[in-house]
Scaffold this motif. Structure first.
Motif, short mmCIF file in Angstrom:
data_model
loop_
_atom_site.label_atom_id
_atom_site.label_comp_id
_atom_site.label_asym_id
_atom_site.label_seq_id
_atom_site.Cartn_x
_atom_site.Cartn_y
_atom_site.Cartn_z
N GLY A 181 -48.05 1.41 23.29
CA GLY A 181 -47.64 0.23 22.54
C GLY A 181 -47.42 0.48 21.07
O GLY A 181 -46.49 -0.06 20.47
N LEU A 182 -48.26 1.33 20.46
CA LEU A 182 -48.12 1.62 19.04
C LEU A 182 -46.80 2.33 18.76
O LEU A 182 -46.07 1.95 17.83
CB LEU A 182 -49.30 2.49 18.58
N ALA A 183 -46.49 3.37 19.53
CA ALA A 183 -45.24 4.10 19.33
C ALA A 183 -44.03 3.20 19.58
O ALA A 183 -43.04 3.25 18.84
CB ALA A 183 -45.19 5.32 20.25
N LEU A 184 -44.11 2.38 20.61
CA LEU A 184 -42.97 1.51 20.94
C LEU A 184 -42.76 0.43 19.88
O LEU A 184 -41.62 0.02 19.62
CB LEU A 184 -43.19 0.87 22.32
N ALA A 185 -43.83 -0.04 19.26
CA ALA A 185 -43.68 -1.05 18.21
C ALA A 185 -42.91 -0.50 17.02
O ALA A 185 -42.01 -1.17 16.48
CB ALA A 185 -45.07 -1.53 17.77
N GLY A 228 -37.94 9.89 16.97
CA GLY A 228 -38.66 11.03 17.52
C GLY A 228 -40.02 11.21 16.89
O GLY A 228 -41.00 11.58 17.57
N THR A 229 -40.11 10.97 15.59
CA THR A 229 -41.40 11.08 14.89
C THR A 229 -42.42 10.09 15.46
O THR A 229 -43.59 10.43 15.64
CB THR A 229 -41.21 10.83 13.39
N PHE A 230 -41.97 8.87 15.73
CA PHE A 230 -42.89 7.86 16.26
C PHE A 230 -43.31 8.15 17.71
O PHE A 230 -44.41 7.77 18.12
CB PHE A 230 -42.24 6.47 16.18
N LEU A 231 -42.44 8.81 18.46
CA LEU A 231 -42.72 9.04 19.89
C LEU A 231 -43.40 10.37 20.18
O LEU A 231 -44.00 10.53 21.24
CB LEU A 231 -41.41 8.95 20.68
N ALA A 232 -43.30 11.33 19.27
CA ALA A 232 -43.77 12.68 19.54
C ALA A 232 -45.28 12.71 19.80
O ALA A 232 -46.06 12.06 19.10
CB ALA A 232 -43.42 13.60 18.38
#
Length: 477
Positions: free
Chosen positions: A73-77, A117-121
């Motif tokens: 949830g954090l990365a997706l937000a 990519g930075t948020f999802l890595a």
């Protein structure tokens, strides 16, 4: 569907925009930006339904590096913030004369790809690669399409590049040391690393230098105002609306859970620095004559409070920080677009040369007022939700942190209302000021609706990020 589809959409969008040619470039970029936004909504719906949209495969066997993407949830937000603002920022420049527009918009799309990519890595080295890749497009956007003469803006942009790149190198050293202890760059393995207090302290410091510059936290802010002023408005929106959130997000995702002992020890010092930034940014904003620099220092004050929330190490403080990151993204993009609209009409960014705009453009003044109230955290706007949670988190550490941090509400009300009076009220400028056109109405209208809707009903976002934050807080012992 997994998150690799989203990243490929943004990357293909950057390539397609570049090869499309100058005339259709903006429309191609907007199309891919909207597709990416829809894909993000689908990913969030899958997440809420219990489907894991993450991805992992080995990239390099020696050293042990993975293409690992975490879609919690954090990365997706934060991904939602990126993919929502990207098409808005692109659309805001429609009608502008931009030389080599296919290169310009392809850089915007590539930057969106790198930030997402930075948020999802979920692999430290992959994260570092995305982190560095995001720096390259904004450097060229600001340098080649910025304001003022090339020689003047080159100095400001070069300072920004050197500061952020140098900070990133310290972070890389931190990751290399962590790999030497764990044999892995995977996020979960780094969370479980058994580091001594001294080891945590040095890793914490290495990460802090990178994040404090990117956010920026006082006194690492000296690059910010000049870069925001010299960059084209699209670049400024990308920097303030999305890119600085990379640092704030990384504090919560990477720094604190990996080095919780050091975070507890250093917390009082960082909270003081963050709160100093709140007061300093507010006071300096009062003295600004240029509206872009005014919004830059206003942003500095607000991100100082967000950083303080993240470093409270409490669930409430972190939740408020994440909510405020998203709120700040929408508000600051709107404010910089307001400044750009005024510049297009008056050919000036000097607040003293404005005035009486409300009489000629009531619709513009009304939406500007909504953005202004959101900036100062008026109840009923999205910013209020985040600021309330941050201040509550600060009060759990020390009531005085909350009291002094809360001065952002008082200072913010003073300098924003003062600026609004000078620009919107008073004597009318000799030049006519046309009210919002269709494109401007759509952009500002969408931003205003998001700010008000999430101010009244923030539950979907709060529910999305809370489980991830609960997990992160569990590592703070």
């Amino acid at each position: 569907m997994n998150v690799t589809i989203l990243l490929l959409t943004l990357l293909v969008g950057a390539i397609a925009t570049y090869i499309s040619g100058k005339k259709p470039a903006a429309k191609v970029a907007l199309l891919f930006g909207l597709v990416a936004f829809v894909e993000t909504i689908v990913l969030i719906c899958q997440h809420n339904a219990g489907t894991d949209a993450g991805y992992m495969t080995q990239w390099i066997s020696n050293p042990n590096i993975h293409i690992a993407l975490k879609a919690d949830g954090l990365a997706l937000a934060l991904t939602l913030l990126t993919t929502a603002l990207t098409p808005i920022i692109i659309f805001s420049s429609f009608g502008d004369h931009i030389e080599k527009s296919n290169i310009f918009y392809s850089l915007v799309m590539f930057m969106s790809f790198a930030m997402t990519g930075t948020f999802l890595a979920a692999d430290g080295l992959l994260y570092y690669v995305f982190w560095e890749l995001s720096l390259l497009p904004i450097y060229f956007i600001a340098l080649l399409w910025g304001n003022d003469t090339f020689e003047v803006r080159k100095k400001a942009i070069l300072k920004f590049f050197i500061y952020t790149f140098a900070g990133s190198l310290f972070m890389l050293v931190g990751f290399i040391y962590l790999y030497s202890k764990t044999g892995s760059f995977l996020l979960q393995d780094l969370y479980n690393a058994r580091l001594t207090g001294t080891e945590q302290y040095w890793v914490f410091l290495a990460f802090f230098l990178a994040y404090a510059i990117k956010i920026p936290v006082f006194p690492f802010h000296t690059w910010q105002a000049s870069t925001y002023e010299k960059a084209p408005t699209v670049g400024t929106m990308l920097l303030a609306g999305i890119m600085l959130k990379m640092g704030l997000y990384s504090v919560i995702r990477w720094q604190i859970p990996i080095t919780p002992i050091a975070a507890k020890e250093v917390m009082p010092t960082i909270l003081v620095l963050s709160i100093i930034g709140v007061v300093y940014g507010s006071i300096v904003a009062l003295k600004q004559a240029n509206i872009k620099r005014f919004f830059a220092y206003s942003s500095l004050a607000h991100v100082g409070l967000i950083a303080a929330g993240a470093y409270t190490l409490t669930l409430d403080g972190m939740k408020g920080a994440v909510l405020q990151m998203i709120a700040h993204g929408f508000v600051i993009v709107g404010l910089f677009f307001v400044g750009e609209i005024i510049y297009r009409r008056y050919q000036t960014r000097m607040i003293g040369e404005m005035g009486g705009i409300r009489q000629q453009a009531p619709k513009f003044a009304s939406i500007f007022m909504i953005l202004m109230f959101a900036s100062i955290g008026l109840p009923g706007t999205f910013s209020f939700i985040g600021e309330f949670n941050i201040l509550y988190g600060l009060s759990q550490i020390n009531l005085w942190y909350a009291v002094i941090g809360g001065t952002t509400l008082i200072f913010g009300a003073f300098y924003m209302l003062r600026m609004f009076q000078k620009a919107m009220l008073g004597e009318t400028n000799a030049k006519p000021f046309a009210d919002l056109n269709t494109k401007e109405s759509i952009i500002l209208g969408v931003l205003a609706i998001v700010i008000i809707f999430l101010g009244i009903y923030p539950k979907p976002l709060a529910d999305l990020i809370t489980p991830s934050l609960v997990e992160i807080v569990s590592y703070i012992k």
